[in-house]
Design an enzyme around this catalytic site. Structure first.
Site, PDB file in Angstrom:
ATOM      1  N   ASP A  82       0.901  -0.921   0.026  1.00 60.15           N
ATOM      2  CA  ASP A  82       0.033   0.139  -0.011  1.00 60.15           C
ATOM      3  C   ASP A  82       0.811   1.225   0.025  1.00 60.15           C
ATOM      4  O   ASP A  82       1.704   1.401   0.795  1.00 60.15           O
ATOM      5  CB  ASP A  82      -0.758   0.100   1.370  1.00 60.15           C
ATOM      6  CG  ASP A  82      -2.194   1.068   1.245  1.00 60.15           C
ATOM      7  OD1 ASP A  82      -2.310   1.400   0.236  1.00 60.15           O
ATOM      8  OD2 ASP A  82      -2.288   1.473   2.523  1.00 60.15           O
ATOM      9  N   HIS A  83       0.559   2.164  -0.837  1.00 59.87           N
ATOM     10  CA  HIS A  83       1.264   3.550  -0.823  1.00 59.87           C
ATOM     11  C   HIS A  83       2.765   3.108  -0.986  1.00 59.87           C
ATOM     12  O   HIS A  83       3.505   3.825  -0.071  1.00 59.87           O
ATOM     13  CB  HIS A  83       1.001   4.420   0.147  1.00 59.87           C
ATOM     14  CG  HIS A  83      -0.442   4.820   0.198  1.00 59.87           C
ATOM     15  ND1 HIS A  83      -0.766   5.874  -0.518  1.00 59.87           N
ATOM     16  CD2 HIS A  83      -1.526   4.591   0.963  1.00 59.87           C
ATOM     17  CE1 HIS A  83      -2.164   6.074  -0.386  1.00 59.87           C
ATOM     18  NE2 HIS A  83      -2.471   5.333   0.480  1.00 59.87           N
ATOM     19  N   HIS A 208      -9.390   5.166  -1.453  1.00 63.73           N
ATOM     20  CA  HIS A 208      -8.731   5.242  -0.399  1.00 63.73           C
ATOM     21  C   HIS A 208      -9.386   6.066   0.706  1.00 63.73           C
ATOM     22  O   HIS A 208     -10.198   6.921   0.541  1.00 63.73           O
ATOM     23  CB  HIS A 208      -7.360   5.805  -0.715  1.00 63.73           C
ATOM     24  CG  HIS A 208      -6.271   5.114  -1.515  1.00 63.73           C
ATOM     25  ND1 HIS A 208      -5.238   4.633  -0.864  1.00 63.73           N
ATOM     26  CD2 HIS A 208      -6.358   4.262  -2.631  1.00 63.73           C
ATOM     27  CE1 HIS A 208      -4.384   3.775  -1.530  1.00 63.73           C
ATOM     28  NE2 HIS A 208      -5.273   3.598  -2.821  1.00 63.73           N
ATOM     29  N   GLY A 209      -8.822   5.988   2.053  1.00 61.70           N
ATOM     30  CA  GLY A 209      -9.205   6.925   3.058  1.00 61.70           C
ATOM     31  C   GLY A 209     -10.679   6.665   3.418  1.00 61.70           C
ATOM     32  O   GLY A 209     -11.632   7.485   3.560  1.00 61.70           O
ATOM     33  N   SER A 211     -12.457   4.637   6.008  1.00 59.91           N
ATOM     34  CA  SER A 211     -12.409   4.485   7.239  1.00 59.91           C
ATOM     35  C   SER A 211     -13.371   5.757   7.741  1.00 59.91           C
ATOM     36  O   SER A 211     -12.868   7.017   7.582  1.00 59.91           O
ATOM     37  CB  SER A 211     -11.452   4.626   8.334  1.00 59.91           C
ATOM     38  OG  SER A 211     -10.495   3.428   8.269  1.00 59.91           O
ATOM     39  N   ALA A 232      -7.989   1.288   6.916  1.00 60.78           N
ATOM     40  CA  ALA A 232      -6.865   1.076   7.694  1.00 60.78           C
ATOM     41  C   ALA A 232      -7.456   1.610   9.132  1.00 60.78           C
ATOM     42  O   ALA A 232      -7.199   0.856  10.294  1.00 60.78           O
ATOM     43  CB  ALA A 232      -5.610   1.657   7.298  1.00 60.78           C
ATOM     44  N   THR A 233      -7.401   2.979   9.404  1.00 58.13           N
ATOM     45  CA  THR A 233      -7.532   3.432  10.669  1.00 58.13           C
ATOM     46  C   THR A 233      -8.807   2.684  11.354  1.00 58.13           C
ATOM     47  O   THR A 233      -8.391   2.591  12.811  1.00 58.13           O
ATOM     48  CB  THR A 233      -8.144   5.063  10.273  1.00 58.13           C
ATOM     49  OG1 THR A 233      -7.029   5.590   9.540  1.00 58.13           O
ATOM     50  CG2 THR A 233      -8.301   5.747  11.838  1.00 58.13           C
TER      51      THR A 233
END
Ligand code: G3H
Ligand code: ZN
Length: 285
Positions: A82-83, A208-209, A211, A232-233
């Site tokens: 990831d990234h 993405h992002g 959460s 993720a978060t």
């Protein structure tokens, strides 16, 4: 089952009108918390780790853990970087057992992002490893640094088309209003941008992002063409919640297995909800 690449997963997801959940991992408990949910729901899944997680847990341990999860569950599981911050990290993962990588050149100029992404896409193609790229800014901070103040958060559809054609990337992360980490204002996915990019490019699109984004918005984005959804978060929050609740009730406990089990249980419950929303339940074959 051995690890699979994301190529076949994405093809089936597009045809079937669902999306694949991609969940960030950095230790055994998180891997097992996620894959228990996937097993229960018979869902394909992507386990991904950032460069920071790879540094923390170490490359070989991560590969071994995720392989063990695929063997144990018999599910289609991909291991994704990831990234990825640079060519070298991506190449080490391409050569070292990952079945998918992301190169994140979104902090570069358009032309430099193209050059960097193309170099990784070429290396991936040579080894049969799909390569996700990013164009446009997802706000907040993952391992990818902060979005630039005042810059449009949306990926331009015409640029996306040119970017995909010139780089040969096999999937594309797009800026549609989401942000990494904890939201400080109400999250909003700009669905018109998702649709416009879907119409302009023919590779799978990645969110993405996620959460903190309401499930209805995510489900709508999947209908509009998102194929991979990153979380993720909220996994970290779920794990910590379960772990800390146990310790609060059992302050004298010194056996880490006990609070860790509660953390894993929280992750499993959360991932089941997200997979159900993505409509990937029962899609493992
Ligand atoms: O690359 C990882 C994801 O975009 C996760 O974002 O921490 O906001 O869920 P998140
Ligand atoms: Zn991300």
């Amino acid at each position: 089952m051995p690890l699979v690449t994301t190529t076949e997963m994405f093809k089936k997801a597009y045809e079937g009108g669902y999306a694949i959940g991609a969940f960030n991992v950095n230790n055994m408990e998180i891997v097992q918390g996620i894959t228990r949910a996937a097993k229960k729901l018979n869902a394909p899944v992507i386990l991904q780790c950032s460069a920071g997680a790879r540094k923390y847990a170490s490359h070989d341990y991560l590969v071994a853990m995720v392989k063990a999860a695929a063997e144990e569950t018999g599910l289609p599981i991909a291991l994704h970087l990831d990234h990825g911050p640079d060519f070298e990290t991506c190449k080490a993962c391409i050569d070292g057992g990952f079945t998918s990588v992301m190169i994140d050149g979104s902090h570069e100029s358009f032309e430099d992002n193209i050059a960097l992404t193309k170099s990784v896409a070429d290396a991936g193609r040579a080894m049969g490893v799909p390569v996700e790229a990013e164009l446009g800014k997802v706000g907040g901070k993952e391992d990818d640094g902060p979005a630039v103040e005042g810059e449009s958060p949306y990926t331009d559809p015409a640029e996306a088309k040119e970017f995909v054609e010139r780089t040969g990337c096999t999937s594309l992360a797009i800026g549609v209003g989401t942000s990494h980490g904890v939201y400080t204002s109400d999250p909003h996915i700009e669905q018109s941008v998702v649709k416009a990019i879907r119409d302009a490019v023919d590779v799978p699109l990645v969110l993405h992002g996620t959460s903190g984004v309401p499930d209805e918005q995510v489900a709508e984005a999947v209908k509009n063409g998102i194929c991979k959804v990153n979380y993720a978060t909220e996994l970290r929050q779920a794990y910590t919640k379960g772990f800390m609740a146990y310790m609060a009730e059992n302050p004298a406990c010194f056996d880490p297995k006990k609070p860790a089990k509660e953390g894993m249980r929280e992750i499993t419950e959360l991932v089941k909800i997200r997979m159900t929303n993505l409509n990937s339940v029962g899609k493992a074959e």
